[in-house]
Design an enzyme around this catalytic site. Structure first.
Site, mmCIF file in Angstrom:
data_model
loop_
_atom_site.group_PDB
_atom_site.id
_atom_site.type_symbol
_atom_site.label_atom_id
_atom_site.label_comp_id
_atom_site.label_asym_id
_atom_site.label_seq_id
_atom_site.Cartn_x
_atom_site.Cartn_y
_atom_site.Cartn_z
ATOM 1 N N TYR A 27 0.841 -1.117 0.095
ATOM 2 C CA TYR A 27 -0.036 0.120 0.027
ATOM 3 C C TYR A 27 0.946 1.140 -0.094
ATOM 4 O O TYR A 27 1.448 1.601 1.116
ATOM 5 C CB TYR A 27 -0.991 -0.072 1.145
ATOM 6 C CG TYR A 27 -1.864 1.111 1.259
ATOM 7 C CD1 TYR A 27 -2.177 1.844 0.385
ATOM 8 C CD2 TYR A 27 -2.722 1.307 2.574
ATOM 9 C CE1 TYR A 27 -3.146 2.835 0.330
ATOM 10 C CE2 TYR A 27 -3.728 2.093 2.432
ATOM 11 C CZ TYR A 27 -3.906 3.161 1.565
ATOM 12 O OH TYR A 27 -4.817 3.769 1.536
ATOM 13 N N LYS A 64 -1.586 -1.385 -4.094
ATOM 14 C CA LYS A 64 -2.636 -0.446 -4.003
ATOM 15 C C LYS A 64 -1.744 0.782 -4.177
ATOM 16 O O LYS A 64 -1.078 1.278 -3.084
ATOM 17 C CB LYS A 64 -3.435 -0.602 -2.628
ATOM 18 C CG LYS A 64 -4.528 0.508 -2.509
ATOM 19 C CD LYS A 64 -5.205 0.463 -1.269
ATOM 20 C CE LYS A 64 -6.037 1.639 -0.952
ATOM 21 N NZ LYS A 64 -6.712 1.630 0.284
#
Length: 294
Positions: free
Chosen positions: A133, A162
């Site tokens: 992320y 992400k």
């Protein structure tokens, strides 16, 4: 492969500020019946910074049980302490999560070698897939594409990212360095359409908390290269994508969910309830998307 619209789940609280387990399970069930492609509990939108470790683990367990393997569960397992991140990732794997979402360490600002060490430690500790992320606006640091390349090359369970940089060109850069099979999910609803055009395969979405069907349709259209349909859906969703971030998240998306009768509006301090001005803007966005009727 993980793809499509994956909801960054909110965490409902009761009037006393405790986790509302029944509301959470009902909400997860509604997401699935609406056609969402996956769910991601205990991330930023799930208020992970203000959850205890016990609450964090409990939510993952509830989510895995409710989902019952119908869609992938990508459990949040991030920390700015490597040992804590390893512990949370191990628990997620034991609980039955399909993958973990691990944010780049925040506040202590490691360099690229530190990022490599952090993620390699987690990769060695678990066998389920890891999604990096990368969100520089919150963690202050930005994982270099070269670091990402080295991690996915050296550890087969580091499978994707992400990307919440807001830079749609990152998808092309990461595709070039990490390969076409590297799973690239947008972390920003506002730029997800363009990100997908550059090689992304979906979004870990905030807006899908209240618009799972529309978000799933948008990303399905992108995956089929039907960008005419995707653009129409994006036009419906864009005011909502913006409105829920006028004030610090997840106050906005929780208010929107409450307007649809999905949960209450309670957030944990230091996040505070919305102003009336912002509520009105979110109401208008919900009407624009067809989620509220006159």
């Amino acid at each position: 492969m993980l793809k499509g619209a994956v909801t960054a789940l909110i965490t409902p609280f009761d009037d006393n500020g405790a986790i509302d387990e029944k509301a959470f399970c009902n909400f997860v069930e509604w997401q699935i019946t609406q056609g969402i492609n996956g769910v991601s509990p205990v991330g930023t939108t799930g208020e992970s910074p203000t959850l205890t470790h016990e609450e964090h683990k409990r939510i993952i367990e509830l989510c895995v049980e409710q989902v019952a393997k119908r869609v992938p569960v990508v459990a949040g397992a991030g920390s700015n302490s490597t040992s804590e991140a390893v512990e949370l990732a191990k628990h997620a794997e034991k609980a039955g999560a399909d993958a973990v979402l691990v944010v780049t360490p925040y506040y202590n600002r490691p360099n690229q070698r530190g990022l490599y060490t952090h993620f390699s430690s987690i990769a060695k500790a678990i066998s389920i897939p890891i999604i990096i992320y990368n969100i520089p606006s919150r963690s202050v640091i930005d994982m270099a594409v070269e670091t990402m390349r080295d991690l996915c090359r050296d550890f087969k369970n580091i499978i994707g990212v992400k990307d919440a940089t807001g830079k749609i060109e990152r998808a092309s850069e990461q595709r070039e360095k990490c390969g076409k099979d590297f799973v690239q999910l947008s972390g920003d609803d506002c730029t997800a359409l363009g990100f997908n055009a550059h090689g992304g395969v979906g979004c870990i979405s905030v807006s899908s908390n209240v618009a799972p069907k529309l978000c799933a349709q948008l990303h399905a259209a992108c995956l089929c290269s039907d960008y005419k349909t995707a653009l129409k859906l994006n036009d419906l969703l864009m005011p909502l994508n913006r409105a829920v971030f006028i004030e610090p998240s997840p106050a906005g998306i929780k208010y929107a969910a409450a307007k649809l009768g999905l949960c209450g509006t309670i957030v944990r301090s230091p996040i505070v309830p919305l102003s009336d001005t912002t509520k009105k803007i979110i109401d208008e966005a919900l009407y624009h998307a067809g989620l509220l009727k006159e």
